[in-house]
Write an enzyme that holds these catalytic residues in place. Sequence first.
Site, mmCIF file in Angstrom:
data_model
loop_
_atom_site.group_PDB
_atom_site.id
_atom_site.type_symbol
_atom_site.label_atom_id
_atom_site.label_comp_id
_atom_site.label_asym_id
_atom_site.label_seq_id
_atom_site.Cartn_x
_atom_site.Cartn_y
_atom_site.Cartn_z
ATOM 1 C CE LYS A 23 -6.091 1.453 -1.195
ATOM 2 N NZ LYS A 23 -5.012 0.591 -0.321
ATOM 3 C CG HIS A 24 -11.174 0.529 -0.146
ATOM 4 N ND1 HIS A 24 -10.735 1.772 0.207
ATOM 5 C CD2 HIS A 24 -10.171 -0.476 0.426
ATOM 6 C CE1 HIS A 24 -9.546 1.730 0.642
ATOM 7 N NE2 HIS A 24 -9.273 0.362 0.841
ATOM 8 N NE ARG B 228 0.910 -0.222 4.404
ATOM 9 C CZ ARG B 228 0.055 0.027 5.256
ATOM 10 N NH1 ARG B 228 0.393 0.794 6.162
ATOM 11 N NH2 ARG B 228 -1.258 -0.366 5.268
ATOM 12 C CG ASP C 130 -9.755 -4.590 1.973
ATOM 13 O OD1 ASP C 130 -8.517 -4.723 2.231
ATOM 14 O OD2 ASP C 130 -10.319 -3.397 2.510
ATOM 15 C CG ASP D 29 -1.745 -1.067 1.332
ATOM 16 O OD1 ASP D 29 -2.979 -0.968 0.797
ATOM 17 O OD2 ASP D 29 -1.424 -2.137 2.140
ATOM 18 C CG HIS E 111 -8.541 -2.447 9.258
ATOM 19 N ND1 HIS E 111 -8.938 -1.346 8.392
ATOM 20 C CD2 HIS E 111 -7.440 -3.107 8.602
ATOM 21 C CE1 HIS E 111 -7.927 -1.234 7.267
ATOM 22 N NE2 HIS E 111 -7.366 -2.373 7.641
ATOM 23 N NE ARG F 172 -6.451 4.721 3.292
ATOM 24 C CZ ARG F 172 -6.818 3.666 3.454
ATOM 25 N NH1 ARG F 172 -7.587 3.570 4.502
ATOM 26 N NH2 ARG F 172 -6.698 2.902 2.769
#
Length: 557
Positions: free
Chosen positions: A372-373, A281, A457, A273, A385, A342
């Site tokens: 995404k998403h 990352r 996902d 990501d 999550h 985001r």
Amino acid sequence: MHKRRRGLLLVLVIMLMGLFLFFGMKLRPATQTTTRNSESSAVQEEMSENVGDIVQDIAHLAQEGRAPDIPFAAGEADQQAVHAKWGKPLQVTESANGQYEEYQDVTIGYQGSKAFDIRSFKEDMKKIHLTDIKNKLGEPDEVRYYQDPTTKQIIFVYQVNDKYQLKWILPKPTDSDANPVVHHISVYTELTEQVTDTVEQMTLDEKIGQMMFAGVSGTTLQQETTSLIHDYKVGGLILYGNNLDTPQQTVTLMNALMAANVNNQLPLFLGTDQEGGKVVRLPGPLKNFPTNQRIGDINQSSLSFAVGQLLGEQLKAFGFNLDFAPVLDVNSNPNNPIIGDRSFSNDPDIVSKLGIETMKGLESKQVIPVVKHFPGHGDTAVDSHLELPKVTKSLDDLNQLELVPFKAAIDNGADVVMVAHILLPKIDPQYPSSMSKDVITGMLREQLDFDGVVMTDDMTMKAITNHFDIGRAAVDSVKAGSDVILIAHEYANVTAAIQAVKAAVNKGEITEDRIDDSVRRIIALKQKYQLANQPVKAVDINSLNTDIEKVLNMYMK
């Protein structure tokens, strides 16, 4: 008296002669103009007929995979034969679709060594206008649009037969030029036979392995990761920040992963990501980009394209070939705990425009973007999550807002769509999107006409694991239409999903043909981006940072 009469008669005669001359002069040019107009119309009609013949000839040749005056056919010619006849190309360009070799007025695209795209820029093309194409061939089967910071094009796609497409590429019509001339044509074919041959040679275990995108543990190659590659032949690996410590360590790990896969038939997807903003990352001291929200505030296509290119450069330098970005969620709920900055905007048109440019920037560096998403995480009030979010919108509501950017991205050639874990009770009251046939097959495949790779996902998120067994979830997701199951954490979760899908095939719950459909898409995607898992060298962080600074200085003053 007689003299006066003669004088009057003389005046009348002169007046009549003047009138005759006047009207004669007026009438003669009108006749000549009519004649000239008639002649001009005849010439134009003849020219139009000639152009129509050219259009028809091009369409006829396209049925054989050919373009005028080019001795090679798409899907048949190989690179060696072209080089033997034409010599070395003037220029070679790498793109998301493959390698393109340019000659004087012809460009040939290759996947591997096989030509799949023959493009002609010959002078005859410049005689053909947009209306000439429609007048001769009718309405196109599909209309696409291409745009980058310097080019805006419209593409008419005609499916001339089961094997070949004929594409007419023109400048996008404007008020000042509503009937532009053709820029070039493309005779295109998908190299499906090669993909089909590969699938037929694979075992069921190898096919199911390709459908798994697995997480890894540690900062070095672990035994469990080696097993996923050697024994289960997983199709892809996702890495997180806790796997990537320093630039040198990251390069060493990436090269070790690629080396472990060297004896497998297909290269690995290697993804992470790297969105920019708070979701990154790759290791420091790599400079970061501002949030998508900040980029959305600036709202310039050229900036988003440049950011996509730079993200691609970063990822490519470290050995990655796939980015779980861009985010196409519309930030419509200010209380959303997971999307927020985001997202590019709360305006779906801005999200569409900037998201597509970021996608194209990544593609230009041969990094696979994952949009995404789907079908939109922007109006959720729960972090998936932690728990399963619920969105109570109808399909009409979704079409008005959430689906707008995804439709635009698909129309612009998106290759991979990630499906979120969201319950949409008005669409499917039983399954979350990532396991719902109504969402994946009904909305994404059928309504939006997406024929690329569908990826879930992460199935280890609590939106799934709080409610479903992970093996059962993987099976239901495949049945719903998913091609790739993302399982980002724990070796045991990956193997459980693989075993569950295999058991479902063995007992007939999932057909092997259904598995083959997904594997064909996966292989085609790997071939399109020419994945090769080539080892990477030490990363020049300073050079990457300099490129980032140039862009930021240009737009962030």
